[in-house]
Design a protein around this motif. Structure first.
Motif, PDB file in Angstrom:
ATOM      1  N   ASP A 205       1.110  -1.389   0.056  1.00 12.38           N
ATOM      2  CA  ASP A 205       0.085   0.425   0.070  1.00 12.38           C
ATOM      3  C   ASP A 205       1.032   1.280  -0.205  1.00 12.38           C
ATOM      4  O   ASP A 205       1.717   1.308  -0.071  1.00 12.38           O
ATOM      5  CB  ASP A 205      -0.823   0.259   1.360  1.00 12.38           C
ATOM      6  CG  ASP A 205      -2.139   1.045   0.749  1.00 12.38           C
ATOM      7  OD1 ASP A 205      -2.246   1.215   0.070  1.00 12.38           O
ATOM      8  OD2 ASP A 205      -3.186   0.398   2.032  1.00 12.38           O
ATOM      9  N   PRO A 218      -1.430   5.041   4.406  1.00 12.86           N
ATOM     10  CA  PRO A 218      -2.754   4.944   4.362  1.00 12.86           C
ATOM     11  C   PRO A 218      -3.400   4.940   5.822  1.00 12.86           C
ATOM     12  O   PRO A 218      -2.647   3.441   6.757  1.00 12.86           O
ATOM     13  CB  PRO A 218      -3.397   4.366   3.937  1.00 12.86           C
ATOM     14  CG  PRO A 218      -2.063   4.237   2.912  1.00 12.86           C
ATOM     15  CD  PRO A 218      -1.081   4.360   3.358  1.00 12.86           C
ATOM     16  N   ARG A 223      -8.446   5.915   2.870  1.00 10.02           N
ATOM     17  CA  ARG A 223      -7.589   7.142   2.513  1.00 10.02           C
ATOM     18  C   ARG A 223      -7.249   8.816   3.174  1.00 10.02           C
ATOM     19  O   ARG A 223      -6.921   9.489   2.813  1.00 10.02           O
ATOM     20  CB  ARG A 223      -6.709   7.111   1.235  1.00 10.02           C
ATOM     21  CG  ARG A 223      -5.856   5.482   0.865  1.00 10.02           C
ATOM     22  CD  ARG A 223      -5.169   5.518  -0.267  1.00 10.02           C
ATOM     23  NE  ARG A 223      -4.908   4.393  -0.645  1.00 10.02           N
ATOM     24  CZ  ARG A 223      -3.732   4.250  -2.030  1.00 10.02           C
ATOM     25  NH1 ARG A 223      -4.428   5.020  -2.904  1.00 10.02           N
ATOM     26  NH2 ARG A 223      -3.700   3.205  -2.228  1.00 10.02           N
ATOM     27  N   ALA A 226      -4.258   8.709   8.043  1.00 12.12           N
ATOM     28  CA  ALA A 226      -3.035   8.208   7.665  1.00 12.12           C
ATOM     29  C   ALA A 226      -2.441   8.248   9.141  1.00 12.12           C
ATOM     30  O   ALA A 226      -3.017   9.180  10.410  1.00 12.12           O
ATOM     31  CB  ALA A 226      -2.372   9.461   6.817  1.00 12.12           C
TER      32      ALA A 226
END
Length: 342
Positions: A205, A218, A223, A226
């Protein structure tokens, strides 16, 4: 009195059991009780609340309540005095240890908390801008998914240009699908040799690392959240993961290796390996950064090329052709003097 003892009456003189309270109260009121009446409550003798009558050993007389109270208070006072002495001793000992600690200058703490949750795109953007301004040496990024949208590339362009002006080097990892995006090629052309890009069948990712001291990953699928990581162990771990992916990746300007099987593309070989692992079309598409529709089109071409009439038969043919394992990556890196190597 056999069969009775303090195991059946686990208390002190300040908290008599119900039977003991009843017998001791009677003894205080009457001045004495018969020994057989006290047999069920040996605690009264063991706590010295009753003792034999010297004039008649068949009877027990009570210790006066005033004397019992004085005895209890004396015990409490001794406990308090002991506790105070222990507190003083502990303070004295650890003040000495604390003095040792003051003789050594503590190591400077990392800037900010070790792990910070950034909730919302505005906070994420602000933290990224702050890290960009502080960066002086290197940025490492992993960009999953397929072809990057031009709007997404433009959004980060101002940050990348600021890094380039300060001489910061950047290394980016993409999936092979990203090679077909004109926006990415234009971005790399604009950035010149400040950015080096490589690709893999699939990557982790999203990950962005600044100066090997702060990382962003993330925190949810959308998203919109974070994590900002500054813990040295976590950051070192992510750098190691990136470096190992980087060694396996193929420079963007180098062609993808031939599969060795006529009519089967590199992407179809990657799909075949994931099919052999039992993954569904949607999972394969997500991992390779393509749409489900494109994935199914490749699977159809695989079936046609291998002569498979069903999904089960396709799995057998994939194994027979040796496509059930990912294709070994080409580790050939173009000459660093070449103007196309970045």
């Amino acid at each position: 009195m056999a069969g009775h003892g303090t195991d059946e009456h686990p208390h002190g003189a300040d908290r008599l059991c119900e039977a003991g309270d009843r017998v001791y109260s009677r003894a205080v009121r009457r001045g004495r009780v018969h020994r057989r009446d006290a047999e069920p409550v040996p605690c009264l003798l063991e706590l010295a609340l009753l003792h034999p009558d010297p004039d008649d050993m068949d009877w027990l007389v009570p210790t006066s309540p005033q004397e019992v109270m004085t005895r209890l208070l004396r015990g409490v006072y001794e406990e308090i005095s002991t506790s105070r002495r222990r507190v003083g001793s502990a303070v004295e000992a650890f003040e000495w240890y604390a003095g040792l600690g003051r003789q050594v200058q503590p190591a400077p703490a990392a800037e900010g908390p070790a792990i910070r949750v950034l909730d919302g795109l505005a906070r994420i953007q602000a933290a990224m801008d702050e890290a960009t301004q502080a960066c002086t040496t290197e940025v490492l990024t992993v960009q999953p998914g397929g072809i990057r949208r031009e709007a997404e590339l433009s959004e980060g362009l101002h940050r990348a240009m600021a890094l380039r002006r300060r001489g910061v080097r950047m290394r980016d990892l993409y999936t092979h699908v990203a090679r077909h995006g004109h926006g990415l090629l234009s971005y790399l052309e604009l950035m010149g040799d400040a950015v080096e890009a490589r690709t893999l069948d699939e990557v982790t990712d999203r990950l962005i690392l600044f100066d090997r001291t702060v990382a962003f990953i993330p925190a949810n699928a959308e998203r919109t959240m974070a994590l900002e990581l500054r813990h040295p162990a976590l950051v070192d771990y992510l750098v190691t993961v990136f470096d190992r992916f980087w060694r396996l990746a193929i420079p963007l300007t180098a062609p993808l290796p031939d599969t060795g099987i006529e009519g089967i593309s590199h992407r179809e070989r990657s799909i075949a390996a994931l099919l052999a692992e039992g993954h569904q079309d949607a999972v394969i598409a997500e991992r390779l950064g393509i749409s489900v529709r494109t994935c199914r089109a490749h699977i159809a071409r695989l079936s046609e090329t291998l002569g498979a009439a069903s999904r089960t038969q396709l799995g057998v043919r994939i194994a027979q052709a040796g496509l059930d394992r990912p294709h070994p990556p080409s580790l050939t890196v173009p000459d660093q003097e070449s103007p196309t190597a970045r």
